[in-house]
Scaffold this active site. Structure first.
Site, PDB file in Angstrom:
ATOM      1  N   HIS A  49      -3.150  -5.096   1.738  1.00 29.87           N
ATOM      2  CA  HIS A  49      -2.449  -5.176   3.148  1.00 29.87           C
ATOM      3  C   HIS A  49      -2.351  -6.734   3.685  1.00 29.87           C
ATOM      4  O   HIS A  49      -3.334  -7.213   4.429  1.00 29.87           O
ATOM      5  CB  HIS A  49      -3.101  -4.269   4.076  1.00 29.87           C
ATOM      6  CG  HIS A  49      -3.233  -2.736   3.838  1.00 29.87           C
ATOM      7  ND1 HIS A  49      -2.307  -2.265   4.691  1.00 29.87           N
ATOM      8  CD2 HIS A  49      -3.974  -2.024   3.406  1.00 29.87           C
ATOM      9  CE1 HIS A  49      -2.380  -0.808   4.166  1.00 29.87           C
ATOM     10  NE2 HIS A  49      -3.475  -0.829   3.547  1.00 29.87           N
ATOM     11  N   CYS A 109       0.837  -1.238   0.001  1.00 30.85           N
ATOM     12  CA  CYS A 109      -0.089   0.013   0.201  1.00 30.85           C
ATOM     13  C   CYS A 109       0.945   1.363  -0.047  1.00 30.85           C
ATOM     14  O   CYS A 109       1.368   1.826  -0.952  1.00 30.85           O
ATOM     15  CB  CYS A 109      -0.922   0.111   1.131  1.00 30.85           C
ATOM     16  SG  CYS A 109      -2.482   1.158   1.024  1.00 30.85           S
ATOM     17  N   GLU A 131      -0.656  -7.952   5.828  1.00 33.38           N
ATOM     18  CA  GLU A 131      -0.396  -7.930   7.002  1.00 33.38           C
ATOM     19  C   GLU A 131      -1.674  -7.624   8.255  1.00 33.38           C
ATOM     20  O   GLU A 131      -1.715  -8.080   9.288  1.00 33.38           O
ATOM     21  CB  GLU A 131       0.655  -6.562   7.603  1.00 33.38           C
ATOM     22  CG  GLU A 131      -0.060  -5.365   7.444  1.00 33.38           C
ATOM     23  CD  GLU A 131       0.033  -4.647   6.223  1.00 33.38           C
ATOM     24  OE1 GLU A 131      -0.310  -3.389   5.888  1.00 33.38           O
ATOM     25  OE2 GLU A 131       0.308  -5.121   5.081  1.00 33.38           O
TER      26      GLU A 131
END
Length: 240
Positions: free
Chosen positions: A219, A94, A221
Site C-alpha cells: 500500500h 493490494c 498510499e
C-alpha cells in the site's frame, strides 16, 4: 497535454491515493518537462466518470466488496474494457492487484469476479490476517531514478502475492515483468510444514507490470512517499 487520472472510489483507500497523486502532481508540475501538463484527478464511481479517464488506480481495500459494488453499479464490464480492450494505464494496489489478475486463489466461497488483464495467479491474504500486517523496507529497482537508493517503506495488510506468472503464449499480450520481490519472508503456501521450515529464499513477487497494467501487493498510499505515484505518472506521460 491533458491527463485525467481516476481513482476507483467504491471502497478502500481511494482518498489516500488521491492525496499522494496531488503530491506527485505538485512535484511534476514544478519541473520544466511537465510544467505545461494539465492534470485532472477524479474519483470514479460510474461508467461515465471512468470514460473521462486516461488512467486509473484501483486501491487497496476488500477485493470482494469492490468487485461486488462494481458489478452492482454497472462498472465491471466498463472496467474490463478500459483495462483489456482500450489498454489504458491501470495500477492496482493490494486488492487492486487481485482484481487485475487473471486468476486468484484463496477466494471466498463461490469465488469472485475479476477484471483481469495480468497474466498471473495471486494468492489472497498470503501473509495472514490483519493482525499479522507489517512494514518492510523495499528495494524497488524501477524507482532508482526517483529514490537515490533510499528504500521504500512497504505496508502489507492482508496482502496478496503473485504465486505464478501464467503462460500467455496463446494471446498477444506482452510478457509479465517482475519489478520487485520481498526476500526472506516465511512462505505459508507450502502445506504440512511449520513456518520455521518454509522460508523461501527466492522471495515473494510483490510488484509486476504487463503492458499497460501495474500491480503492487503493498500500500504506497498508506505512506507519505509519493515516489511510485511520480514514477507511474511519468511512465504514462512519456508514452503519450
Amino acid at each position: 497535454m491533458n491527463l485525467t487520472v481516476g481513482v476507483l472510489a467504491l471502497q478502500g483507500g481511494f482518498s489516500e491515493h488521491l492525496d499522494l497523486l496531488r503530491n506527485a502532481v505538485d512535484h511534476l508540475s514544478s519541473t520544466e518537462v511537465y510544467s505545461t501538463t494539465n492534470f485532472v484527478l477524479t474519483e470514479v464511481r460510474t461508467p461515465d466518470q471512468l470514460a473521462q479517464c486516461n488512467a486509473l488506480i484501483i486501491p487497496g481495500g476488500e477485493s470482494t466488496a469492490i468487485s461486488f459494488v462494481a458489478a452492482q453499479s454497472g462498472l465491471l464490464e466498463p472496467l474490463r474494457d478500459f483495462v483489456k480492450v482500450q489498454k489504458r494505464p491501470t495500477w492496482g494496489t493490494c486488492a487492486g492487484l487481485i482484481l487485475l489478475s487473471d486468476e486468484a486463489n484463496a477466494t471466498k466461497k463461490g469465488g469472485q469476479e475479476l477484471i483481469g488483464g495480468l497474466s498471473v495467479r495471486v494468492h489472497r491474504n498470503h501473509f495472514g490476517r490483519q493482525i499479522e500486517s507489517f512494514e518492510s523496507d523495499l528495494d524497488l529497482p524501477f524507482l532508482q531514478s526517483e529514490s537515490d537508493l533510499v528504500p521504500f517503506s512497504g505496508v502489507f495488510i492482508r496482502a496478496p502475492v503473485v504465486e505464478e506468472v501464467l503462460s500467455n503464449n496463446n494471446d498477444l499480450r506482452s510478457p509479465v515483468e517482475v519489478l520487485a520481490k520481498l526476500p526472506g519472508r516465511v512462505n505459508k503456501m507450502k502445506s504440512g510444514l511449520s513456518q520455521a521450515n518454509t522460508k523461501d529464499d527466492a522471495g515473494d513477487i510483490i510488484a509486476v507490470r504487463q503492458g499497460n497494467i501495474l500491480g503492487t501487493s503493498f500500500h504506497p498510499e498508506l505512506t507519505k512517499d509519493a515516489r511510485i505515484h511520480v514514477w507511474w505518472l511519468k511512465q504514462i506521460l512519456n508514452q503519450q
